[in-house]
Scaffold this active site. Structure first.
Site, mmCIF file in Angstrom:
data_model
loop_
_atom_site.group_PDB
_atom_site.id
_atom_site.type_symbol
_atom_site.label_atom_id
_atom_site.label_comp_id
_atom_site.label_asym_id
_atom_site.label_seq_id
_atom_site.Cartn_x
_atom_site.Cartn_y
_atom_site.Cartn_z
ATOM 1 N N ASP A 11 -28.627 18.399 19.281
ATOM 2 C CA ASP A 11 -29.856 17.862 18.691
ATOM 3 C C ASP A 11 -29.442 16.757 17.708
ATOM 4 O O ASP A 11 -28.268 16.357 17.670
ATOM 5 C CB ASP A 11 -30.710 18.971 18.059
ATOM 6 C CG ASP A 11 -30.096 19.560 16.793
ATOM 7 O OD1 ASP A 11 -28.962 19.176 16.427
ATOM 8 O OD2 ASP A 11 -30.752 20.404 16.155
ATOM 9 N N HIS A 12 -30.399 16.292 16.884
ATOM 10 C CA HIS A 12 -30.096 15.192 15.960
ATOM 11 C C HIS A 12 -28.986 15.562 14.971
ATOM 12 O O HIS A 12 -28.188 14.718 14.599
ATOM 13 C CB HIS A 12 -31.363 14.777 15.204
ATOM 14 C CG HIS A 12 -32.082 15.929 14.575
ATOM 15 N ND1 HIS A 12 -32.790 16.848 15.331
ATOM 16 C CD2 HIS A 12 -32.184 16.339 13.286
ATOM 17 C CE1 HIS A 12 -33.312 17.763 14.514
ATOM 18 N NE2 HIS A 12 -32.949 17.481 13.269
ATOM 19 N N CYS A 68 -25.513 21.836 17.030
ATOM 20 C CA CYS A 68 -26.702 21.617 16.201
ATOM 21 C C CYS A 68 -26.243 21.792 14.757
ATOM 22 O O CYS A 68 -25.039 21.834 14.497
ATOM 23 C CB CYS A 68 -27.860 22.528 16.599
ATOM 24 S SG CYS A 68 -27.628 24.288 16.303
ATOM 25 N N THR A 70 -26.449 24.348 12.384
ATOM 26 C CA THR A 70 -25.716 25.588 12.101
ATOM 27 C C THR A 70 -25.064 26.184 13.343
ATOM 28 O O THR A 70 -24.265 27.120 13.227
ATOM 29 C CB THR A 70 -26.686 26.666 11.571
ATOM 30 O OG1 THR A 70 -27.696 26.872 12.589
ATOM 31 C CG2 THR A 70 -27.348 26.236 10.273
ATOM 32 N N GLY A 73 -29.379 28.027 16.426
ATOM 33 C CA GLY A 73 -30.493 27.813 17.351
ATOM 34 C C GLY A 73 -29.998 27.572 18.775
ATOM 35 O O GLY A 73 -30.548 28.118 19.742
ATOM 36 N N MET A 74 -28.959 26.776 18.902
ATOM 37 C CA MET A 74 -28.386 26.499 20.230
ATOM 38 C C MET A 74 -27.881 27.787 20.864
ATOM 39 O O MET A 74 -28.082 28.025 22.066
ATOM 40 C CB MET A 74 -27.235 25.491 20.114
ATOM 41 C CG MET A 74 -27.668 24.071 19.846
ATOM 42 S SD MET A 74 -28.562 23.386 21.274
ATOM 43 C CE MET A 74 -28.533 21.633 20.863
ATOM 44 N N HIS A 101 -11.109 37.294 23.499
ATOM 45 C CA HIS A 101 -11.773 38.605 23.555
ATOM 46 C C HIS A 101 -13.142 38.577 24.242
ATOM 47 O O HIS A 101 -13.554 39.585 24.803
ATOM 48 C CB HIS A 101 -11.955 39.158 22.130
ATOM 49 C CG HIS A 101 -10.664 39.635 21.528
ATOM 50 N ND1 HIS A 101 -10.606 40.366 20.369
ATOM 51 C CD2 HIS A 101 -9.368 39.474 21.933
ATOM 52 C CE1 HIS A 101 -9.335 40.652 20.084
ATOM 53 N NE2 HIS A 101 -8.566 40.114 21.013
ATOM 54 N N ARG A 135 -8.683 45.273 28.421
ATOM 55 C CA ARG A 135 -9.798 46.054 27.860
ATOM 56 C C ARG A 135 -11.009 45.188 27.549
ATOM 57 O O ARG A 135 -12.153 45.674 27.536
ATOM 58 C CB ARG A 135 -9.339 46.813 26.606
ATOM 59 C CG ARG A 135 -9.002 45.915 25.427
ATOM 60 C CD ARG A 135 -8.328 46.699 24.309
ATOM 61 N NE ARG A 135 -8.150 45.909 23.090
ATOM 62 C CZ ARG A 135 -7.180 45.022 22.907
ATOM 63 N NH1 ARG A 135 -6.326 44.767 23.879
ATOM 64 N NH2 ARG A 135 -7.066 44.364 21.771
ATOM 65 N N HIS A 136 -10.770 43.903 27.318
ATOM 66 C CA HIS A 136 -11.884 43.011 26.984
ATOM 67 C C HIS A 136 -12.762 42.730 28.198
ATOM 68 O O HIS A 136 -13.946 42.441 28.060
ATOM 69 C CB HIS A 136 -11.353 41.706 26.390
ATOM 70 C CG HIS A 136 -10.543 41.944 25.157
ATOM 71 N ND1 HIS A 136 -11.104 42.451 24.006
ATOM 72 C CD2 HIS A 136 -9.221 41.800 24.919
ATOM 73 C CE1 HIS A 136 -10.155 42.593 23.102
ATOM 74 N NE2 HIS A 136 -9.001 42.215 23.626
HETATM 75 C C1 RB5 Z 1 -32.256 20.934 12.594
HETATM 76 O O1 RB5 Z 1 -32.681 20.546 11.325
HETATM 77 C C2 RB5 Z 1 -31.617 22.311 12.547
HETATM 78 O O2 RB5 Z 1 -32.580 23.280 12.303
HETATM 79 C C3 RB5 Z 1 -30.885 22.584 13.838
HETATM 80 O O3 RB5 Z 1 -29.932 21.613 14.041
HETATM 81 C C4 RB5 Z 1 -30.117 23.894 13.922
HETATM 82 O O4 RB5 Z 1 -29.304 24.101 12.810
HETATM 83 C C5 RB5 Z 1 -30.907 25.082 14.286
HETATM 84 O O5 RB5 Z 1 -30.393 26.173 14.472
#
Ligand code: RB5
Length: 149
Positions: A11-12, A68, A70, A73-74, A101, A135-136
């Site tokens: 994403d951005h 993304c 964090t 979300g992805m 693993h 095992r994994h």
């Molecule tokens: C975008 O602002 C942010 O929410 C997205 O990149 C991501 O971190 C979502 O999980």
């Protein structure tokens, strides 16, 4: 030998690091398939997670990369797809274990929480680390057999 195709999406928040990692993947000899986004304008991460995850789910690609802010979300979106194991890796140790693993088949990078150099190191470590099996293997198989538990 045909180059391994690696779909990549962001994403951005992950756009800039994606552009850098595309170059790294190409230098390493991978055939990069960029599903977007193609600018820093605000977009919705699931619109990029699903196309990459679909490629891995259907076996069109063995591995994929998502970015993304964090990574969360992805990962949520990608992990809804059968056979997809998308791992958020914020350092090389987590990246290595996600392969050793968990046999992760999508690497998710938290672009707002790592530097460009860290992103490159994490990607290279992830690509070069094999699944340990043993095992994994049993544990990874159980992920998709939740109804039997
Ligand atoms: C975008 O602002 C942010 O929410 C997205 O990149 C991501 O971190 C979502 O999980």
């Amino acid at each position: 030998m045909t180059a391994e195709r690696i779909p990549i999406g962001a994403d951005h928040a992950g756009f800039e690091l994606k552009e850098k990692l595309k170059g790294v993947l190409a230098e390493l000899g991978y055939a990069v398939e960029d599903v977007g986004t193609h600018s820093a304008a605000s977009v919705d991460y699931p619109d990029y997670a699903h196309p990459v995850a679909r490629e891995v789910e259907t076996g069109k690609a063995r591995r994929g990369v998502l970015l993304c802010g964090t990574g969360l979300g992805m990962a949520y979106a990608a992990n809804r797809h059968p056979h997809v194991r998308a791992a958020v890796a914020w350092n090389t140790e987590v990246a290595a274990y996600s392969r050793l693993h968990n046999d992760a088949n999508i690497l998710v990078l938290p672009a707002r929480c790592i530097s460009e150099a860290e992103g490159v190191d994490i990607l290279k470590t992830w690509l070069d680390t094999p699944f340990e099996g043993g095992r994994h293997e049993r544990r990874v198989e159980k992920i998709e057999r939740e109804e039997e538990q």
